[in-house]
Design an enzyme around this catalytic site. Structure first.
Site, PDB file in Angstrom:
ATOM      1  N   GLU A  56       9.263   9.217 -16.131  1.00 36.20           N
ATOM      2  CA  GLU A  56       7.863   9.644 -16.280  1.00 36.20           C
ATOM      3  C   GLU A  56       7.332   9.327 -17.678  1.00 36.20           C
ATOM      4  O   GLU A  56       6.206   8.867 -17.846  1.00 36.20           O
ATOM      5  CB  GLU A  56       7.742  11.144 -16.024  1.00 36.20           C
ATOM      6  CG  GLU A  56       7.972  11.521 -14.575  1.00 36.20           C
ATOM      7  CD  GLU A  56       7.971  13.036 -14.377  1.00 36.20           C
ATOM      8  OE1 GLU A  56       7.080  13.538 -13.701  1.00 36.20           O
ATOM      9  OE2 GLU A  56       8.876  13.698 -14.920  1.00 36.20           O
ATOM     10  N   HIS A  82       0.837  -1.225   0.000  1.00 41.48           N
ATOM     11  CA  HIS A  82       0.000   0.000   0.000  1.00 41.48           C
ATOM     12  C   HIS A  82       0.864   1.264   0.000  1.00 41.48           C
ATOM     13  O   HIS A  82       0.437   2.306   0.494  1.00 41.48           O
ATOM     14  CB  HIS A  82      -0.943   0.055   1.212  1.00 41.48           C
ATOM     15  CG  HIS A  82      -1.693  -1.210   1.458  1.00 41.48           C
ATOM     16  ND1 HIS A  82      -2.945  -1.458   0.954  1.00 41.48           N
ATOM     17  CD2 HIS A  82      -1.344  -2.330   2.142  1.00 41.48           C
ATOM     18  CE1 HIS A  82      -3.352  -2.672   1.330  1.00 41.48           C
ATOM     19  NE2 HIS A  82      -2.387  -3.223   2.050  1.00 41.48           N
ATOM     20  N   LYS A 132      15.821  22.586  -9.984  1.00 44.63           N
ATOM     21  CA  LYS A 132      15.204  21.271 -10.197  1.00 44.63           C
ATOM     22  C   LYS A 132      15.888  20.397 -11.242  1.00 44.63           C
ATOM     23  O   LYS A 132      16.389  20.877 -12.234  1.00 44.63           O
ATOM     24  CB  LYS A 132      13.739  21.468 -10.613  1.00 44.63           C
ATOM     25  CG  LYS A 132      12.887  21.900  -9.440  1.00 44.63           C
ATOM     26  CD  LYS A 132      11.421  21.827  -9.775  1.00 44.63           C
ATOM     27  CE  LYS A 132      10.957  20.375  -9.688  1.00 44.63           C
ATOM     28  NZ  LYS A 132       9.644  20.222 -10.319  1.00 44.63           N
ATOM     29  N   SER A 136      14.168  22.209 -15.143  1.00 49.48           N
ATOM     30  CA  SER A 136      12.907  22.941 -15.256  1.00 49.48           C
ATOM     31  C   SER A 136      13.192  24.262 -15.956  1.00 49.48           C
ATOM     32  O   SER A 136      14.251  24.853 -15.768  1.00 49.48           O
ATOM     33  CB  SER A 136      12.358  23.185 -13.847  1.00 49.48           C
ATOM     34  OG  SER A 136      11.520  24.323 -13.847  1.00 49.48           O
TER      35      SER A 136
END
Ligand code: ARG
Length: 482
Positions: free
Chosen positions: A293, A159, A286, A280
């Site tokens: 992804e 979980h 970043k 970014s």
């Protein structure tokens, strides 16, 4: 002639306007099949010669003409025409430019229906090989990292909640086994597709006495397909291959998701090489895990390709229907996507650095030894349900008072039960917790070490399967293009 209409170059078509030509033509995508179309034609010419339909001299001219056509397409010199509908008609037309009227003999005893089915099988064969090679390389990276991390402890989750300590090796080897099934599934698909449909003609078989067994052999197929109507009407092999690719992508997406999480500062388990992250445009601090992804996102494409194929083929009456022309793009896209994703994720993983300290820290703050604390009491004779309740209470008290169980003295333990003895502290050490899972398939260093030795043998089997398939794919090409 009404305006917008013109006489077609394609003898098969009635006059039509440009929109319809574009609508019906498969050339923009089936040109991808030119190589296999020509290889298939070379084999067909040999079969025609064998059956006495073309003379040896004609066979020679047809074959050298086909090779010139191949060369001119490879070198980008050939002009392929949309109005010729597809790659098959284009190759034939280029051949007639090359050798004249004799080119008209090429299509004897053959239809584009068996020809197209053949081309796609040859294409899928080659790409299955490529995918298997990628899977094997990926598995090598997993083993390499696992071997170094038998004792690297991290929180195993259910979980997405920290559950029990496992080794990084055990975690990564879970993917090895998923990929092993992916490998075997693709090999199974290969074995079912490795039959030659050529000689099926349009639907009822060729009447020219072509030896389909010899023809199949010349392309290193296991044999000819068994029923001409089945051969030209079905693309189940393509669906199956894309299903196999969908599962590969599902597995990759889980790994991608874990890497994205592990790479977040909150986890901090993994540092990705700058080559596999992007910056970014606004926030200079970043680095984003875009490769992972995108892999996670691309599952949508491949699963979509699978659904496209299933939907296109649904409810088609035997035998060939033009709907089948829609078989190609989803197959091409699924292979391109899966192969690229495997490559990208493998390199991302092999250049990443794991932070074993962060991983172990994460175990410490989460009472991952709670099950073992109950097991300890069970070992001292307490029924499991009673032990479970007692440990639950201990954990609640510990988090209520802000003192971790790891810092408790033996006296603190004994406030809850006199069954606790001095050895309980050692019993709860993470490494001991992990290494007690000595069962076959468990996370102990011993079990995972044994598992890795076992898979080393399986990896050898994989390379020999790949060698055999590579022979099937490459040998006919060497032979026919000689
Ligand atoms: N362009 C067609 C396809 O890719 C070729 C087969 C055409 N066969 C036919 N009977 N019209 O499916």
């Amino acid at each position: 002639m009404p305006s917008g209409k013109k006489q077609p170059k394609n003898p098969l078509q009635s006059p039509q306007n440009e929109v319809i030509t574009e609508f019906t033509s498969s050339l923009p995508f089936d040109r991808e099949l030119y190589f296999w179309d020509i290889v298939g034609s070379l084999a067909h010419v040999d079969a025609l010669a064998e059956a006495g339909i073309v003379t040896q001299k004609e066979q020679k001219s047809l074959k050298s003409g086909l090779k010139s056509v191949l060369k001119s397409i490879q070198e980008g010199e050939a002009e392929l025409l949309l109005e010729l509908e597809d790659i098959h008609m284009n190759v034939e037309s280029l051949l007639s430019e090359e050798i004249g009227a004799l080119a008209g003999k090429l299509h004897t005893g053959r239809s584009r229906n068996d020809q197209g089915a053949l081309d796609l099988r040859l294409y899928v064969r080659e790409r299955v090989l490529e995918t298997l090679e990628e899977l094997m390389e990926f598995q090598k990276v997993l083993i390499r990292i696992a071997k170094k991390n038998l004792g690297t402890i991290m929180p195993g989750m259910t979980h997405l909640q920290p559950a029990q300590p496992v080794s990084l090796a055990h975690h990564l080897m879970a993917y090895w086994f998923k990929m092993k099934r992916d490998f075997d599934r693709l090999v199974g698909c290969y074995e079912r597709l490795n039959f030659c449909p050529l000689g099926s003609g349009a639907l009822s078989g060729s009447s020219y006495g072509i030896d389909r067994f010899e023809l199949a052999k010349s392309l290193n197929f296991r044999g000819p397909t068994d029923n001409s109507m089945d051969s030209v009407s079905d693309r189940d092999f393509a669906v199956e291959s894309v299903f196999c690719l969908s599962l590969i992508m599902e597995h990759l997406s889980s790994l991608a998701e874990e890497i994205i999480l592990w790479n977040s500062p909150q986890f901090g388990f993994i540092h990705l090489s700058p080559d596999f992250t992007t910056g970014s445009s606004m926030m200079p601090q970043k680095r984003n895990p875009d490769i992972a992804e995108l892999t996670r996102g691309k599952v949508g494409r491949v699963a979509g390709d699978l659904v496209s194929l299933l939907t296109v083929f649904k409810g088609l009456p035997l035998t060939y229907n033009r709907d089948l022309q829609e078989d190609k793009e989803p197959v091409f896209d699924a292979f391109d996507t899966a192969v690229d994703s495997l490559w990208a994720m493998r390199n991302l993983l092999s250049t990443a650095k794991f932070d074993s300290i962060r991983m172990e820290e994460a175990c410490k703050s989460s009472n991952l030894h709670a099950t073992d604390l109950a097991d300890y009491l069970v070992g001292m004779g307490m029924p499991f349900r009673e032990a479970y309740s007692l440990v639950k209470k201990m954990i609640e008290d510990s988090s209520g008072s802000g003192s971790s169980i790891d810092e408790w003295t033996i006296k603190d333990f004994q406030k809850y039960s006199t069954l606790f003895k001095d050895d309980v502290k050692g019993y709860l050490e993470l490494k001991n917790v992990m290494n007690r899972r000595e069962v076959y398939g468990g996370t102990s260093e011993k079990s995972v070490g044994e598992s890795i030795s076992l898979v080393d043998a399986l990896a050898k089997e994989e390379s020999s399967v790949i060698r055999k398939i590579r022979d099937d794919v490459e040998k006919p090409v060497l032979q026919l293009l000689r």
